[in-house]
Design a protein around this motif. Sequence first.
Motif, PDB file in Angstrom:
ATOM      1  N   ASP A 112      61.844  35.017  44.727  1.00  0.00           N
ATOM      2  CA  ASP A 112      61.405  33.943  45.627  1.00  0.00           C
ATOM      3  C   ASP A 112      59.935  34.145  45.988  1.00  0.00           C
ATOM      4  O   ASP A 112      59.274  35.023  45.413  1.00  0.00           O
ATOM      5  N   ALA A 113      59.448  33.355  46.922  1.00  0.00           N
ATOM      6  CA  ALA A 113      58.015  33.383  47.234  1.00  0.00           C
ATOM      7  C   ALA A 113      57.614  34.569  48.120  1.00  0.00           C
ATOM      8  O   ALA A 113      56.428  34.784  48.363  1.00  0.00           O
ATOM      9  N   ASP A 114      58.571  35.350  48.567  1.00  0.00           N
ATOM     10  CA  ASP A 114      58.258  36.532  49.392  1.00  0.00           C
ATOM     11  C   ASP A 114      57.764  37.657  48.485  1.00  0.00           C
ATOM     12  O   ASP A 114      58.524  38.172  47.657  1.00  0.00           O
ATOM     13  N   LYS A 115      56.520  38.017  48.617  1.00  0.00           N
ATOM     14  CA  LYS A 115      55.960  39.055  47.753  1.00  0.00           C
ATOM     15  C   LYS A 115      55.553  40.267  48.580  1.00  0.00           C
ATOM     16  O   LYS A 115      54.471  40.852  48.395  1.00  0.00           O
ATOM     17  N   SER A 116      56.424  40.669  49.514  1.00  0.00           N
ATOM     18  CA  SER A 116      56.097  41.802  50.396  1.00  0.00           C
ATOM     19  C   SER A 116      55.838  43.087  49.606  1.00  0.00           C
ATOM     20  O   SER A 116      55.089  43.951  50.059  1.00  0.00           O
ATOM     21  N   PHE A 117      56.440  43.177  48.411  1.00  0.00           N
ATOM     22  CA  PHE A 117      56.199  44.387  47.603  1.00  0.00           C
ATOM     23  C   PHE A 117      54.719  44.604  47.315  1.00  0.00           C
ATOM     24  O   PHE A 117      54.274  45.713  47.050  1.00  0.00           O
ATOM     25  N   LEU A 118      53.934  43.518  47.394  1.00  0.00           N
ATOM     26  CA  LEU A 118      52.491  43.663  47.123  1.00  0.00           C
ATOM     27  C   LEU A 118      51.790  44.498  48.197  1.00  0.00           C
ATOM     28  O   LEU A 118      50.716  45.038  47.958  1.00  0.00           O
ATOM     29  N   GLU A 119      52.402  44.582  49.377  1.00  0.00           N
ATOM     30  CA  GLU A 119      51.826  45.438  50.424  1.00  0.00           C
ATOM     31  C   GLU A 119      52.528  46.783  50.519  1.00  0.00           C
ATOM     32  O   GLU A 119      51.942  47.763  50.948  1.00  0.00           O
ATOM     33  N   VAL A 120      53.794  46.806  50.127  1.00  0.00           N
ATOM     34  CA  VAL A 120      54.585  48.031  50.273  1.00  0.00           C
ATOM     35  C   VAL A 120      54.259  49.062  49.201  1.00  0.00           C
ATOM     36  O   VAL A 120      54.066  50.250  49.486  1.00  0.00           O
ATOM     37  N   ALA A 121      54.191  48.624  47.950  1.00  0.00           N
ATOM     38  CA  ALA A 121      53.973  49.556  46.836  1.00  0.00           C
ATOM     39  C   ALA A 121      52.608  50.229  46.979  1.00  0.00           C
ATOM     40  O   ALA A 121      51.648  49.604  47.427  1.00  0.00           O
ATOM     41  N   PRO A 122      52.515  51.501  46.596  1.00  0.00           N
ATOM     42  CA  PRO A 122      51.243  52.208  46.775  1.00  0.00           C
ATOM     43  C   PRO A 122      50.116  51.702  45.876  1.00  0.00           C
ATOM     44  O   PRO A 122      48.950  51.794  46.240  1.00  0.00           O
ATOM     45  N   TYR A 123      50.482  51.186  44.704  1.00  0.00           N
ATOM     46  CA  TYR A 123      49.433  50.739  43.780  1.00  0.00           C
ATOM     47  C   TYR A 123      49.719  49.362  43.198  1.00  0.00           C
ATOM     48  O   TYR A 123      50.835  49.072  42.772  1.00  0.00           O
ATOM     49  N   LEU A 124      48.668  48.561  43.152  1.00  0.00           N
ATOM     50  CA  LEU A 124      48.689  47.327  42.372  1.00  0.00           C
ATOM     51  C   LEU A 124      47.658  47.528  41.262  1.00  0.00           C
ATOM     52  O   LEU A 124      46.529  47.951  41.539  1.00  0.00           O
ATOM     53  N   ILE A 125      48.062  47.254  40.043  1.00  0.00           N
ATOM     54  CA  ILE A 125      47.087  47.341  38.943  1.00  0.00           C
ATOM     55  C   ILE A 125      46.869  45.927  38.422  1.00  0.00           C
ATOM     56  O   ILE A 125      47.764  45.336  37.804  1.00  0.00           O
ATOM     57  N   ALA A 126      45.693  45.383  38.709  1.00  0.00           N
ATOM     58  CA  ALA A 126      45.350  44.049  38.207  1.00  0.00           C
ATOM     59  C   ALA A 126      44.739  44.249  36.826  1.00  0.00           C
ATOM     60  O   ALA A 126      43.753  44.969  36.664  1.00  0.00           O
ATOM     61  N   ILE A 127      45.363  43.617  35.835  1.00  0.00           N
ATOM     62  CA  ILE A 127      44.926  43.801  34.451  1.00  0.00           C
ATOM     63  C   ILE A 127      44.214  42.539  33.978  1.00  0.00           C
ATOM     64  O   ILE A 127      44.766  41.440  34.053  1.00  0.00           O
ATOM     65  N   PHE A 128      42.995  42.717  33.528  1.00  0.00           N
ATOM     66  CA  PHE A 128      42.171  41.595  33.072  1.00  0.00           C
ATOM     67  C   PHE A 128      41.915  41.704  31.569  1.00  0.00           C
ATOM     68  O   PHE A 128      41.816  42.809  31.031  1.00  0.00           O
ATOM     69  N   TYR A 129      41.781  40.556  30.902  1.00  0.00           N
ATOM     70  CA  TYR A 129      41.306  40.570  29.517  1.00  0.00           C
ATOM     71  C   TYR A 129      39.946  39.882  29.480  1.00  0.00           C
ATOM     72  O   TYR A 129      39.658  39.010  30.310  1.00  0.00           O
ATOM     73  N   GLU A 130      39.121  40.311  28.540  1.00  0.00           N
ATOM     74  CA  GLU A 130      37.801  39.689  28.391  1.00  0.00           C
ATOM     75  C   GLU A 130      37.923  38.484  27.463  1.00  0.00           C
ATOM     76  O   GLU A 130      38.187  38.644  26.272  1.00  0.00           O
ATOM     77  N   ALA A 131      37.708  37.303  28.001  1.00  0.00           N
ATOM     78  CA  ALA A 131      37.774  36.094  27.179  1.00  0.00           C
ATOM     79  C   ALA A 131      36.600  36.076  26.199  1.00  0.00           C
ATOM     80  O   ALA A 131      36.690  35.530  25.101  1.00  0.00           O
ATOM     81  N   TYR A 132      35.505  36.668  26.603  1.00  0.00           N
ATOM     82  CA  TYR A 132      34.346  36.883  25.723  1.00  0.00           C
ATOM     83  C   TYR A 132      33.597  38.093  26.265  1.00  0.00           C
ATOM     84  O   TYR A 132      33.839  38.531  27.394  1.00  0.00           O
ATOM     85  N   GLY A 133      32.689  38.638  25.421  1.00  0.00           N
ATOM     86  CA  GLY A 133      31.916  39.803  25.848  1.00  0.00           C
ATOM     87  C   GLY A 133      30.434  39.490  25.848  1.00  0.00           C
ATOM     88  O   GLY A 133      30.040  38.317  25.749  1.00  0.00           O
ATOM     89  N   PHE A 134      29.635  40.519  25.972  1.00  0.00           N
ATOM     90  CA  PHE A 134      28.177  40.360  25.951  1.00  0.00           C
ATOM     91  C   PHE A 134      27.582  41.429  25.048  1.00  0.00           C
ATOM     92  O   PHE A 134      28.049  42.573  25.062  1.00  0.00           O
ATOM     93  N   ASP A 135      26.563  41.054  24.266  1.00  0.00           N
ATOM     94  CA  ASP A 135      25.881  42.083  23.477  1.00  0.00           C
ATOM     95  C   ASP A 135      24.816  42.754  24.337  1.00  0.00           C
ATOM     96  O   ASP A 135      24.680  42.442  25.527  1.00  0.00           O
ATOM     97  N   ASP A 136      24.067  43.678  23.738  1.00  0.00           N
ATOM     98  CA  ASP A 136      23.084  44.444  24.522  1.00  0.00           C
ATOM     99  C   ASP A 136      22.011  43.549  25.124  1.00  0.00           C
ATOM    100  O   ASP A 136      21.440  43.872  26.161  1.00  0.00           O
ATOM    101  N   ALA A 137      21.772  42.402  24.456  1.00  0.00           N
ATOM    102  CA  ALA A 137      20.755  41.478  24.971  1.00  0.00           C
ATOM    103  C   ALA A 137      21.333  40.516  26.019  1.00  0.00           C
ATOM    104  O   ALA A 137      20.636  39.630  26.513  1.00  0.00           O
TER     105      ALA A 137
END
Length: 234
Positions: A112-137
């Motif tokens: 359900d919409a209750d996400k209390s675990f987001l405060e209770v758990a010791p760690y949240l790991i937000a995982i991101f992907y790079e849609a694009y990158g950047f070269d040295d320039a």
Amino acid sequence: MKPHDSIPLNFIEYPSDAMLERARGFYAEMSGRRTVREFSSRPVARELIETCIRTAGTAPSGANQQPWHFVVVSDAQMKSRIRFAAEAEETEFYERRATDEWLEALAPLGTDADKSFLEVAPYLIAIFYEAYGFDDAGKRIKRYYPMDSVGIASGMLIAALHHAGLASLTHTPSPMAFLNEILGRPDNERPFLLLVVGYPANGARVPSITRKPLASIAHFVEQPNVAALSTDQT
Ligand code: IYR
């Protein structure tokens, strides 16, 4: 074509009975993994998380671009902000956005919409992907299969955490662009998954679900065994 630079492969060959034992042992271990929604606030050593993320970072990726970033959140105030934003999206989802068909599919899980675990758990790991990158320039460069790559890395992270004795929850509030804002990640990074990590709460319960048997998730395309066929027919 040869790679630009190569080194000898470090391959460990096991005796075949040991291979089967290892395969069975790992299966037994992984089949005990369950997605957990009731967490304890018991602290977890940061080094455990670091080591599991190192494992995730060994995942194969498109053109070895390693298009991932892991934001590890233990700060209580940040966790509250994430909970608040996630619950806003989830309330919309459960009350308006989700189709009846979707809600029906989720009903056995009791989410359900209750996400209390987001405060209770010791760690949240937000995982991101790079849609694009950047070269040295600083010029935009393409990333190949970034979502797929991060999906594989996330699976390896989930396995590593379970192996270490931690529980996790793959949480996907949708949309989760709020994670960029709260965590200050750049535009080229897109949130993929919010992994909730910790010990399960005392007496935690999980939905009674089953896993599909091998025969329904795989089949083998094999050379017919001609010798066996001819004996069968006699
Ligand atoms: N993101 C919502 C809904 C949800 C969707 C799926 I697909 C799930 O497997 C579980 C939940 C939530 O986290 O509650």
